[in-house]
Design a protein around this motif. Structure first.
Motif, PDB file in Angstrom:
ATOM      1  N   GLY A   1       0.814  -1.213   0.000  1.00 43.40           N
ATOM      2  CA  GLY A   1       0.000   0.000   0.000  1.00 43.40           C
ATOM      3  C   GLY A   1       0.840   1.252   0.000  1.00 43.40           C
ATOM      4  O   GLY A   1       0.505   2.243  -0.641  1.00 43.40           O
TER       5      GLY A   1
ATOM      6  N   HIS B   1      -8.380   3.424  -1.578  1.00 43.01           N
ATOM      7  CA  HIS B   1      -7.610   2.620  -2.524  1.00 43.01           C
ATOM      8  C   HIS B   1      -6.729   3.449  -3.453  1.00 43.01           C
ATOM      9  O   HIS B   1      -6.018   2.889  -4.263  1.00 43.01           O
TER      10      HIS B   1
ATOM     11  N   HIS C   1      -4.843   3.724   1.848  1.00 41.23           N
ATOM     12  CA  HIS C   1      -4.715   2.272   1.696  1.00 41.23           C
ATOM     13  C   HIS C   1      -5.392   1.553   2.865  1.00 41.23           C
ATOM     14  O   HIS C   1      -6.029   0.522   2.674  1.00 41.23           O
TER      15      HIS C   1
END
Length: 90
Positions: free
Chosen positions: A36, A74, A78
């Motif tokens: 992430g 996203h 994250h």
């Protein structure tokens, strides 16, 4: 950039949930090297107290939090570690 992102997250949560308390921390540095982090999405932890959480189950509270920042998920966010409380629980 991260300060701006934090302020955008805070602003969105304040607008959607009218919290009586909101603590937001950028924990991204703790996840250096994580997938992430490589994609640019940050890791954040929040503690939010809102009247909207009164009588709501935990999953509903989390959904309300995620919905408030849905457009950032996203991509810019994250992961969120969420503590969501009603004022009566504080």
């Amino acid at each position: 950039m991260n300060d701006t992102r934090i302020e955008r997250i805070r602003s969105k949560m304040e607008a959607a949930l009218a919290p009586v308390e909101l603590t937001l921390n950028d924990d991204s540095h703790l996840h250096a090297g994580h997938a992430g982090a490589a994609s640019g999405g940050g890791h954040y932890s929040i503690r939010i107290v809102s009247l909207q959480f009164e009588g709501q189950k935990l999953v509903t509270r989390h959904r309300l939090v995620y919905d408030s920042v849905n457009d950032m998920m996203h991509k810019e966010i994250h992961a969120l570690a969420i503590t969501a409380l009603a004022p009566s629980e504080v």
